[in-house]
Scaffold this motif. Structure first.
Motif, PDB file in Angstrom:
ATOM      1  N   ALA A  31     -47.675  18.340  73.633  1.00  0.00           N
ATOM      2  CA  ALA A  31     -48.183  19.081  74.770  1.00  0.00           C
ATOM      3  C   ALA A  31     -47.442  19.769  75.274  1.00  0.00           C
ATOM      4  O   ALA A  31     -46.016  19.682  75.567  1.00  0.00           O
ATOM      5  CB  ALA A  31     -48.426  17.677  75.846  1.00  0.00           C
ATOM      6  N   LYS A  32     -47.855  21.140  75.702  1.00  0.00           N
ATOM      7  CA  LYS A  32     -47.010  22.096  76.394  1.00  0.00           C
ATOM      8  C   LYS A  32     -46.570  21.699  77.516  1.00  0.00           C
ATOM      9  O   LYS A  32     -45.131  21.785  77.949  1.00  0.00           O
ATOM     10  CB  LYS A  32     -47.992  23.422  76.730  1.00  0.00           C
ATOM     11  N   ASN A  33     -47.146  20.716  78.628  1.00  0.00           N
ATOM     12  CA  ASN A  33     -46.713  20.250  79.689  1.00  0.00           C
ATOM     13  C   ASN A  33     -45.687  19.335  79.719  1.00  0.00           C
ATOM     14  O   ASN A  33     -45.257  18.735  80.989  1.00  0.00           O
ATOM     15  CB  ASN A  33     -47.918  20.164  80.838  1.00  0.00           C
ATOM     16  N   ALA A  34     -45.638  18.629  78.529  1.00  0.00           N
ATOM     17  CA  ALA A  34     -44.714  17.610  78.188  1.00  0.00           C
ATOM     18  C   ALA A  34     -43.295  18.275  77.787  1.00  0.00           C
ATOM     19  O   ALA A  34     -42.220  18.168  78.186  1.00  0.00           O
ATOM     20  CB  ALA A  34     -45.116  16.551  77.445  1.00  0.00           C
ATOM     21  N   ALA A  45     -51.986  30.453  94.995  1.00  0.00           N
ATOM     22  CA  ALA A  45     -50.669  30.492  95.569  1.00  0.00           C
ATOM     23  C   ALA A  45     -49.524  29.963  94.808  1.00  0.00           C
ATOM     24  O   ALA A  45     -48.376  30.434  94.727  1.00  0.00           O
ATOM     25  CB  ALA A  45     -50.700  30.497  97.004  1.00  0.00           C
ATOM     26  N   ARG A  46     -49.764  28.578  94.712  1.00  0.00           N
ATOM     27  CA  ARG A  46     -48.869  27.709  93.855  1.00  0.00           C
ATOM     28  C   ARG A  46     -47.620  27.694  94.566  1.00  0.00           C
ATOM     29  O   ARG A  46     -46.457  28.117  93.803  1.00  0.00           O
ATOM     30  CB  ARG A  46     -48.817  27.976  92.459  1.00  0.00           C
ATOM     31  N   PRO A  47     -47.373  27.307  95.557  1.00  0.00           N
ATOM     32  CA  PRO A  47     -45.889  27.478  96.483  1.00  0.00           C
ATOM     33  C   PRO A  47     -45.278  26.242  95.751  1.00  0.00           C
ATOM     34  O   PRO A  47     -45.612  25.402  95.023  1.00  0.00           O
ATOM     35  CB  PRO A  47     -46.217  27.126  98.045  1.00  0.00           C
ATOM     36  N   VAL A  48     -43.759  26.336  96.058  1.00  0.00           N
ATOM     37  CA  VAL A  48     -42.953  25.201  95.411  1.00  0.00           C
ATOM     38  C   VAL A  48     -42.060  24.450  96.817  1.00  0.00           C
ATOM     39  O   VAL A  48     -41.131  24.199  96.634  1.00  0.00           O
ATOM     40  CB  VAL A  48     -41.941  25.819  94.561  1.00  0.00           C
ATOM     41  N   ASN A  49     -42.759  24.634  97.840  1.00  0.00           N
ATOM     42  CA  ASN A  49     -42.206  24.112  99.008  1.00  0.00           C
ATOM     43  C   ASN A  49     -41.750  22.694  99.027  1.00  0.00           C
ATOM     44  O   ASN A  49     -40.757  22.114  99.371  1.00  0.00           O
ATOM     45  CB  ASN A  49     -43.220  24.496 100.340  1.00  0.00           C
ATOM     46  N   LEU A  50     -42.768  21.749  98.483  1.00  0.00           N
ATOM     47  CA  LEU A  50     -42.506  20.562  98.209  1.00  0.00           C
ATOM     48  C   LEU A  50     -41.080  20.180  97.170  1.00  0.00           C
ATOM     49  O   LEU A  50     -40.383  19.294  97.522  1.00  0.00           O
ATOM     50  CB  LEU A  50     -43.653  19.852  97.509  1.00  0.00           C
ATOM     51  N   HIS A  51     -40.840  21.128  96.286  1.00  0.00           N
ATOM     52  CA  HIS A  51     -39.697  20.973  95.440  1.00  0.00           C
ATOM     53  C   HIS A  51     -38.411  21.174  96.317  1.00  0.00           C
ATOM     54  O   HIS A  51     -37.444  20.246  96.014  1.00  0.00           O
ATOM     55  CB  HIS A  51     -39.826  21.926  94.153  1.00  0.00           C
ATOM     56  N   THR A  61     -49.650  15.352  95.648  1.00  0.00           N
ATOM     57  CA  THR A  61     -49.121  15.277  94.546  1.00  0.00           C
ATOM     58  C   THR A  61     -48.935  16.519  93.549  1.00  0.00           C
ATOM     59  O   THR A  61     -49.652  17.082  93.343  1.00  0.00           O
ATOM     60  CB  THR A  61     -50.304  14.474  93.806  1.00  0.00           C
ATOM     61  N   THR A  62     -47.622  16.370  93.380  1.00  0.00           N
ATOM     62  CA  THR A  62     -47.148  17.738  92.463  1.00  0.00           C
ATOM     63  C   THR A  62     -46.489  17.231  91.347  1.00  0.00           C
ATOM     64  O   THR A  62     -45.737  16.581  91.255  1.00  0.00           O
ATOM     65  CB  THR A  62     -46.450  18.618  93.165  1.00  0.00           C
ATOM     66  N   VAL A  63     -47.091  17.715  89.971  1.00  0.00           N
ATOM     67  CA  VAL A  63     -46.592  17.369  88.841  1.00  0.00           C
ATOM     68  C   VAL A  63     -45.340  17.941  88.440  1.00  0.00           C
ATOM     69  O   VAL A  63     -44.279  17.154  88.307  1.00  0.00           O
ATOM     70  CB  VAL A  63     -47.588  17.797  87.668  1.00  0.00           C
ATOM     71  N   THR A  64     -44.790  19.188  88.657  1.00  0.00           N
ATOM     72  CA  THR A  64     -43.626  19.636  88.322  1.00  0.00           C
ATOM     73  C   THR A  64     -42.820  19.366  89.717  1.00  0.00           C
ATOM     74  O   THR A  64     -41.436  19.172  89.168  1.00  0.00           O
ATOM     75  CB  THR A  64     -43.680  21.239  88.122  1.00  0.00           C
ATOM     76  N   GLY A  65     -43.361  19.123  90.746  1.00  0.00           N
ATOM     77  CA  GLY A  65     -42.566  18.684  91.654  1.00  0.00           C
ATOM     78  C   GLY A  65     -41.717  17.353  91.612  1.00  0.00           C
ATOM     79  O   GLY A  65     -40.747  17.058  91.592  1.00  0.00           O
ATOM     80  N   THR A 108     -57.922  19.228  86.372  1.00  0.00           N
ATOM     81  CA  THR A 108     -58.150  20.603  86.653  1.00  0.00           C
ATOM     82  C   THR A 108     -57.912  21.451  85.359  1.00  0.00           C
ATOM     83  O   THR A 108     -58.828  22.400  85.175  1.00  0.00           O
ATOM     84  CB  THR A 108     -57.208  20.894  87.609  1.00  0.00           C
ATOM     85  N   ASP A 109     -57.165  21.065  84.417  1.00  0.00           N
ATOM     86  CA  ASP A 109     -56.972  22.045  83.317  1.00  0.00           C
ATOM     87  C   ASP A 109     -57.977  22.048  82.249  1.00  0.00           C
ATOM     88  O   ASP A 109     -58.007  22.637  81.461  1.00  0.00           O
ATOM     89  CB  ASP A 109     -55.714  21.624  82.498  1.00  0.00           C
ATOM     90  N   LEU A 110     -59.213  21.137  82.478  1.00  0.00           N
ATOM     91  CA  LEU A 110     -60.326  20.887  81.720  1.00  0.00           C
ATOM     92  C   LEU A 110     -61.703  21.318  82.621  1.00  0.00           C
ATOM     93  O   LEU A 110     -62.615  21.341  81.971  1.00  0.00           O
ATOM     94  CB  LEU A 110     -60.320  19.517  81.152  1.00  0.00           C
ATOM     95  N   THR A 113     -60.612  20.420  93.125  1.00  0.00           N
ATOM     96  CA  THR A 113     -59.889  20.177  94.530  1.00  0.00           C
ATOM     97  C   THR A 113     -58.310  20.429  94.155  1.00  0.00           C
ATOM     98  O   THR A 113     -57.819  20.096  95.155  1.00  0.00           O
ATOM     99  CB  THR A 113     -59.928  18.635  94.822  1.00  0.00           C
ATOM    100  N   VAL A 114     -57.875  20.775  93.164  1.00  0.00           N
ATOM    101  CA  VAL A 114     -56.581  20.967  92.958  1.00  0.00           C
ATOM    102  C   VAL A 114     -55.985  22.209  93.561  1.00  0.00           C
ATOM    103  O   VAL A 114     -55.058  22.609  93.993  1.00  0.00           O
ATOM    104  CB  VAL A 114     -56.016  20.586  91.470  1.00  0.00           C
ATOM    105  N   PHE A 115     -56.580  23.227  92.770  1.00  0.00           N
ATOM    106  CA  PHE A 115     -56.250  24.896  92.999  1.00  0.00           C
ATOM    107  C   PHE A 115     -57.194  25.451  93.801  1.00  0.00           C
ATOM    108  O   PHE A 115     -58.641  25.125  93.452  1.00  0.00           O
ATOM    109  CB  PHE A 115     -55.927  25.335  91.754  1.00  0.00           C
ATOM    110  N   GLU A 116     -56.865  26.411  94.580  1.00  0.00           N
ATOM    111  CA  GLU A 116     -57.938  27.037  95.538  1.00  0.00           C
ATOM    112  C   GLU A 116     -58.627  28.480  94.835  1.00  0.00           C
ATOM    113  O   GLU A 116     -59.557  28.744  95.321  1.00  0.00           O
ATOM    114  CB  GLU A 116     -57.084  27.497  96.666  1.00  0.00           C
ATOM    115  N   LEU A 124     -54.862  30.772  81.419  1.00  0.00           N
ATOM    116  CA  LEU A 124     -54.833  30.065  80.303  1.00  0.00           C
ATOM    117  C   LEU A 124     -56.146  29.458  79.913  1.00  0.00           C
ATOM    118  O   LEU A 124     -56.846  29.491  78.946  1.00  0.00           O
ATOM    119  CB  LEU A 124     -53.650  29.241  80.261  1.00  0.00           C
ATOM    120  N   ARG A 125     -56.587  28.574  80.827  1.00  0.00           N
ATOM    121  CA  ARG A 125     -57.768  27.711  80.822  1.00  0.00           C
ATOM    122  C   ARG A 125     -59.094  28.428  80.789  1.00  0.00           C
ATOM    123  O   ARG A 125     -59.906  28.036  80.226  1.00  0.00           O
ATOM    124  CB  ARG A 125     -57.644  26.445  81.643  1.00  0.00           C
ATOM    125  N   ALA A 126     -58.999  29.395  81.601  1.00  0.00           N
ATOM    126  CA  ALA A 126     -60.299  30.279  81.510  1.00  0.00           C
ATOM    127  C   ALA A 126     -60.413  30.797  80.355  1.00  0.00           C
ATOM    128  O   ALA A 126     -61.672  30.832  79.466  1.00  0.00           O
ATOM    129  CB  ALA A 126     -60.080  31.382  82.485  1.00  0.00           C
TER     130      ALA A 126
END
Ligand code: EPZ
Length: 416
Positions: free
Chosen positions: A21-24, A119-125, A160-164, A302-304, A324-327, A368-370
């Motif tokens: 898995a890329k995201n792992a 926009a994918r901000p990183v404010n939570l990180h 809920t943020t995965v990389t955060g 969301t990636d599917l 609901t995850v990305f705008e 990527l997923r498109a």
């Protein structure tokens, strides 16, 4: 630039082994920053994004050997800066922020900026790092963070943020005292990362739930571990079986990681069988339309979303797909409509009215997923589809055209 050319209409049949898995793999490789010594990680996929994170880590003085099995050693770190030119090509580079502050006491990481899907901000990180006692300033487009030693804290993620969650879980392993992450992401990739960190000597419990507790330790030691299979790649191939009326056994994926997709495929009339480490999908009849709403794990990923939309484009009936995850994750819609899909976007939802057939056309990948969804559409369409900007697909799918050809698809990569 390369293109992928598909002549549609073939039933895909056979077996395909899923890559790591890329995201792992991305956070697992980054976790080596926390340790002085040689780690060994197995099942690392051969992807553009992996090449990018290796380049970034090399730039910090990390030694890396091997490809699918990687030996990696951050014993001789020479820097703590991740430059804009690397970070802007891959947002996940932000994952080095927490580990660098925890290990080196400082970090200077470019703000990732937005991307096609939002926009994918990183404010939570950043907020969470401040909660751990780091002094964080934003200067010239960079995040500059300093801390002689991070201090454990209770952190509540607004969203809920995965990389955060991954960034802060890694940072907290070397903090003084206990850190509690609330509203933490629950993805399987986070559980995989936590297992790797625990193997390094970290004290973590609750990974996979929305409350993760980390008791900081003085130092960590090298580990040998494996990266889980890519659930998004697995889901993409199961959808390919459903869309082409084929019959595919997907090997190596954990069915528990794709329960939401399996439920939707069954609702749509695709036959799904689970046998040990394989998931088998058999299409055969036109799929029934189903509604989909993307949510953080264990909700529908969301990636599917783009990929199941391709299937709904030729299903029987009307499907409402809500993101609901990305705008801005409907960039694939206009390209699918050029292939004859009947889709209307209304706010966060796409209303997909199934048509009997899609028609091949020249289409452009936007993310990527498109790209994956357009390849699926091309496999089921009548005629030839030419996909340009295939570097998007190479970021997250290892040799997708080779794997699809082996299943009987008429697909080839052409340069130029
Ligand atoms: C991870 O991205 C994945 N990437 C994405 O996969 C995936 O789509 C996403 O999680 C959701 O599952 C990696 O793991 C490398 P988030 P991430 O932080 O962590 C907002 C792919 O195709 N947010 O969970 O960046 C954010 O804007 C990629 O493989 C903030 O507002 O996603 C989004 O709306 C695409 N502030 C929501 O949270 C923050 O500080 C979820 O994003 C962080 C996030």
């Amino acid at each position: 630039m390369d293109k992928i050319v598909i002549v549609g209409g073939r039933k895909l049949q056979g077996e395909v082994r899923i890559s790591g898995a890329k995201n792992a793999a991305l956070p697992v490789l980054v976790s080596s920053l926390l340790v002085d010594g040689w780690n060994t990680f197995h099942n690392i996929p051969d992807l553009l994004d992996i090449k990018t994170i290796r380049k970034l880590l090399n730039g910090l003085g990390v030694k890396i050997e091997g490809k699918e099995t990687v030996r990696i050693n951050a014993g001789g770190l020479t820097g703590c800066e991740a430059s804009y030119d690397l970070v802007r090509t891959m947002r996940a580079s932000i994952l080095v922020l927490g580990p660098l502050v925890a290990r080196m006491g400082e970090a200077r990481v470019s703000l990732p900026g937005g991307c096609a899907i939002g926009a994918r901000p990183v404010n939570l990180h950043i907020q969470a790092l401040r909660d751990l006692g780091a002094e964080v300033t934003l200067r010239d487009g960079y995040v500059e963070a300093k801390a002689s030693r991070l201090k454990g804290a209770t952190i509540y993620f607004d969203i809920t943020t995965v990389t955060g969650t991954e960034n802060i879980m890694m940072a907290a392993t070397l903090a003084k005292g206990q850190t509690i992450l609330k509203n933490a992401a629950r993805e399987p990739e986070i559980v995989n990362l936590a297992e790797v960190l625990i193997g390094m000597g970290a004290r973590i419990c609750g990974a996979g739930t929305d409350v993760i507790v980390i008791d900081g330790v003085e130092s960590l030691h090298p580990v040998e571990a494996a990266v889980i299979p890519d659930r998004i790649e697995a889901g993409t191939f199961l959808l390919a079986a459903g869309m082409t009326g084929g019959d595919i056994r997907v090997l190596g994926c954990d069915p528990l990681h794709i329960e939401a997709l399996i439920a939707k495929l069954r609702d749509a009339g695709v036959r799904i069988e689970l046998d040990g480490e394989a998931v088998r999908a058999a299409g055969g009849v036109t799929a029934r339309s189903v509604d989909v709403k993307t949510l953080p794990y264990p909700g529908f990923p969301t990636d599917l979303q783009a990929q199941i939309m391709a299937m709904m484009a030729i299903a029987n009936g009307l499907s409402v797909i809500t993101e609901t995850v990305f705008e801005n994750r409907f960039m694939h819609v206009s390209e699918m409509m050029r292939m004859g899909a009947d889709i209307v976007i209304q706010g966060k939802s796409a209303i997909v009215r199934g048509v009997p057939k899609l028609h091949g056309a020249p289409v452009m990948a936007t993310d990527l997923r498109a790209s994956a969804s357009l390849i699926l559409a091309g496999l089921a369409a009548e005629g030839t589809t030419t996909l340009s900007r295939v570097y998007h697909i190479d970021r997250g799918y290892q040799q997708i055209e080779k794997k699809l050809s082996a299943l009987g698809a008429d697909i080839r990569r052409v340069s130029g």
